[in-house]
Structure formats: C-alpha cells, structure tokens
Design a protein around this motif. Structure first.
Motif, mmCIF file in Angstrom:
data_model
loop_
_atom_site.group_PDB
_atom_site.id
_atom_site.type_symbol
_atom_site.label_atom_id
_atom_site.label_comp_id
_atom_site.label_asym_id
_atom_site.label_seq_id
_atom_site.Cartn_x
_atom_site.Cartn_y
_atom_site.Cartn_z
ATOM 1 N N ASN A 38 23.047 -37.869 68.591
ATOM 2 C CA ASN A 38 23.789 -38.969 69.217
ATOM 3 C C ASN A 38 24.772 -38.511 70.291
ATOM 4 O OD1 ASN A 38 22.848 -41.237 67.523
ATOM 5 N ND2 ASN A 38 23.739 -40.007 65.903
ATOM 6 N N LEU A 39 25.008 -37.202 70.374
ATOM 7 C CA LEU A 39 26.005 -36.696 71.320
ATOM 8 C C LEU A 39 25.354 -35.844 72.404
ATOM 9 C CD1 LEU A 39 28.801 -35.610 68.780
ATOM 10 C CD2 LEU A 39 28.649 -37.740 70.067
ATOM 11 N N THR A 40 26.006 -35.775 73.547
ATOM 12 C CA THR A 40 25.524 -34.940 74.647
ATOM 13 C C THR A 40 25.840 -33.481 74.338
ATOM 14 O OG1 THR A 40 27.593 -34.993 75.895
ATOM 15 C CG2 THR A 40 26.038 -36.814 76.291
ATOM 16 N N PRO A 41 25.231 -32.549 75.055
ATOM 17 C CA PRO A 41 25.548 -31.133 74.825
ATOM 18 C C PRO A 41 27.042 -30.813 75.008
ATOM 19 C CG PRO A 41 23.520 -31.314 76.071
ATOM 20 C CD PRO A 41 24.085 -32.708 75.960
ATOM 21 N N HIS A 42 27.674 -31.414 76.017
ATOM 22 C CA HIS A 42 29.109 -31.166 76.229
ATOM 23 C C HIS A 42 29.930 -31.716 75.068
ATOM 24 C CE1 HIS A 42 28.723 -29.411 80.137
ATOM 25 N NE2 HIS A 42 28.137 -30.486 80.644
ATOM 26 N N GLN A 43 29.561 -32.895 74.577
ATOM 27 C CA GLN A 43 30.285 -33.473 73.449
ATOM 28 C C GLN A 43 30.126 -32.609 72.202
ATOM 29 O OE1 GLN A 43 28.467 -37.354 73.553
ATOM 30 N NE2 GLN A 43 30.024 -38.177 74.928
ATOM 31 N N MET A 44 28.927 -32.059 72.015
ATOM 32 C CA MET A 44 28.711 -31.161 70.870
ATOM 33 C C MET A 44 29.527 -29.879 71.020
ATOM 34 S SD MET A 44 26.949 -32.520 68.489
ATOM 35 C CE MET A 44 26.652 -31.073 67.476
ATOM 36 N N LYS A 45 29.640 -29.356 72.252
ATOM 37 C CA LYS A 45 30.463 -28.158 72.468
ATOM 38 C C LYS A 45 31.900 -28.435 72.050
ATOM 39 C CE LYS A 45 27.867 -26.263 76.362
ATOM 40 N NZ LYS A 45 27.879 -26.025 77.814
ATOM 41 N N TRP A 46 32.419 -29.606 72.465
ATOM 42 C CA TRP A 46 33.803 -29.930 72.125
ATOM 43 C C TRP A 46 33.968 -30.059 70.614
ATOM 44 C CZ3 TRP A 46 35.844 -34.101 69.476
ATOM 45 C CH2 TRP A 46 37.219 -34.022 69.296
ATOM 46 N N ILE A 47 33.105 -30.851 69.972
ATOM 47 C CA ILE A 47 33.296 -31.118 68.544
ATOM 48 C C ILE A 47 33.146 -29.850 67.702
ATOM 49 C CG2 ILE A 47 30.955 -31.806 67.816
ATOM 50 C CD1 ILE A 47 32.373 -34.206 66.395
ATOM 51 N N LYS A 48 32.212 -28.976 68.071
ATOM 52 C CA LYS A 48 32.036 -27.730 67.311
ATOM 53 C C LYS A 48 33.235 -26.800 67.497
ATOM 54 C CE LYS A 48 27.032 -27.642 66.901
ATOM 55 N NZ LYS A 48 25.785 -26.951 67.227
ATOM 56 N N ALA A 49 33.688 -26.644 68.734
ATOM 57 C CA ALA A 49 34.826 -25.762 68.997
ATOM 58 C C ALA A 49 36.087 -26.304 68.325
ATOM 59 C CB ALA A 49 35.042 -25.606 70.493
ATOM 60 N N PHE A 50 36.258 -27.610 68.359
ATOM 61 C CA PHE A 50 37.441 -28.217 67.764
ATOM 62 C C PHE A 50 37.383 -28.164 66.241
ATOM 63 C CE2 PHE A 50 39.611 -31.990 66.035
ATOM 64 C CZ PHE A 50 40.900 -31.717 66.456
ATOM 65 N N CYS A 51 36.261 -28.578 65.656
ATOM 66 C CA CYS A 51 36.162 -28.668 64.188
ATOM 67 C C CYS A 51 35.960 -27.312 63.522
ATOM 68 C CB CYS A 51 35.029 -29.605 63.790
ATOM 69 S SG CYS A 51 35.359 -31.318 64.214
ATOM 70 N N TYR A 52 35.115 -26.468 64.094
ATOM 71 C CA TYR A 52 34.818 -25.180 63.458
ATOM 72 C C TYR A 52 35.904 -24.150 63.690
ATOM 73 C CZ TYR A 52 29.912 -26.824 63.115
ATOM 74 O OH TYR A 52 28.776 -27.520 62.856
ATOM 75 N N GLN A 53 36.423 -24.123 64.938
ATOM 76 C CA GLN A 53 37.337 -23.051 65.298
ATOM 77 C C GLN A 53 38.756 -23.533 65.560
ATOM 78 O OE1 GLN A 53 34.934 -22.112 68.585
ATOM 79 N NE2 GLN A 53 33.485 -20.867 67.424
ATOM 80 N N GLY A 54 38.981 -24.847 65.576
ATOM 81 C CA GLY A 54 40.320 -25.394 65.789
ATOM 82 C C GLY A 54 40.866 -25.122 67.178
ATOM 83 N N LYS A 55 39.977 -25.030 68.157
ATOM 84 C CA LYS A 55 40.417 -24.710 69.516
ATOM 85 C C LYS A 55 41.008 -25.932 70.213
ATOM 86 C CE LYS A 55 37.344 -20.850 70.476
ATOM 87 N NZ LYS A 55 36.382 -20.292 71.419
ATOM 88 N N THR A 56 41.941 -25.650 71.124
ATOM 89 C CA THR A 56 42.546 -26.697 71.938
ATOM 90 C C THR A 56 41.665 -26.941 73.160
ATOM 91 O OG1 THR A 56 43.792 -25.138 73.309
ATOM 92 C CG2 THR A 56 44.860 -25.910 71.257
ATOM 93 N N PRO A 57 41.877 -28.068 73.861
ATOM 94 C CA PRO A 57 41.101 -28.314 75.087
ATOM 95 C C PRO A 57 41.230 -27.185 76.112
ATOM 96 C CG PRO A 57 42.155 -30.332 74.393
ATOM 97 C CD PRO A 57 42.672 -29.237 73.497
#
Length: 165
Positions: free
Chosen positions: A112-131
């Motif tokens: 349901n998500l674009t590749p960029h959206q998946m990059k954001w959600i994985k980096a944010f949820c898995y690694q707790g990275k900031t924008p």
C-alpha cells in the motif's frame, strides 16, 4: 434505483442483523454492523436494475463483505498464533516478539505504500531515525523526508478507516 440512504438503512437494518446472527458473530458486533452498513451503501451505488432484485444483491454484497472481514481476522490470528508459538520455542523475549510483530505489520503495508514511504517507515520504526538522519542516508533534503512521513501517515489513516490494521 435511488433511495436516500436513511430509507435504505432503515429498510435493510434487520437484514444486516440477520446476517450477523447467521455468521455467528458475537465479538465486534458493532464493527460488523458498520461493515454491513457500508456494504449496503456500496451495493446501492453498484446496483444495476437489469441484473435482478436489489434485495438479493444487497444480501450477497453484505454477507460477502462480512465474510471477507472474518477471513482477514482469522488469517491475522493464525499468523500471530504461529508467531507466538515460534517465539516461545526459540526462547524469545516479549521485546523480540513485539519487534517481529511490528516488522510483520510493516512488511504487510508494503503493498500500500510507495518505496519512499517504506524507506521512511522502516528507518523511523526499526531504527528510530529522525527525518534529518534519514535525509542524510538517502541523499535528499529533510523536507523531502518530512513529505514522505506526511504522505505515509495520511495514507495509513485512510487505510485504517478502510480496515487494514
């Protein structure tokens, strides 16, 4: 066939409850009632008079939607059960289990998500990275990553209303 939805709802409310009873739904009755109401509305939009009686069409449409939802719930329960069984066999902690469930849910979102959206959600949820950190890793501006976040959250809210999670 055009009737105001209020009239349609009042006329078919007993049918919705009948279907809930027929499918032996005891938990989440209100949720399934809402699914039935939405299915009735969608059936009224898709109905073609030359295809048969509306009552039959609405019945099959509503029961189909509810069966689809029951199937989704069953599959999710089976997946979580297998995951819980696996985790206890491997001596996993509750944190490990939560991480796997989170990853499983996020992976399910990938359709349901674009590749960029998946990059954001994985980096944010898995690694707790900031924008800013994600932007640096991806070689884009921080505002671009914030846009990915905004679009992701907006899409997830819409999907949640449709019943994804």
């Amino acid at each position: 066939m055009y009737k105001p939805y209020d009239q349609l709802h009042n006329q078919f409310k007993p049918m919705i409850f009948h279907i809930i009873k027929k499918l032996d739904i005891h938990r989440n009755r209100q949720e399934f009632y809402q699914i039935g109401c939405i299915a009735l509305w969608e059936a009224s939009l898709r109905y073609e008079e030359d295809k048969g009686e509306f009552k039959s069409f609405a019945y099959s449409y509503i029961i189909g939607r509810m069966k689809t939802e029951l199937s989704k719930e069953r599959k999710l329960k089976e997946k979580l059960y297998r995951l819980a069984s696996y985790s206890t066999q491997k001596g996993m902690t509750e944190d490990d289990y939560t991480l796997i469930v989170t990853r499983s849910v996020i992976d399910d979102l990938s359709t349901n998500l674009t590749p960029h959206q998946m990059k954001w959600i994985k980096a944010f949820c898995y690694q707790g990275k900031t924008p800013s950190e994600i932007a640096e890793d991806e070689g884009v501006s921080s505002s671009a990553v914030k846009g990915w976040r905004r679009d992701t959250l907006s899409k997830l809210r819409r999907l949640n209303r449709k019943d994804l999670l």
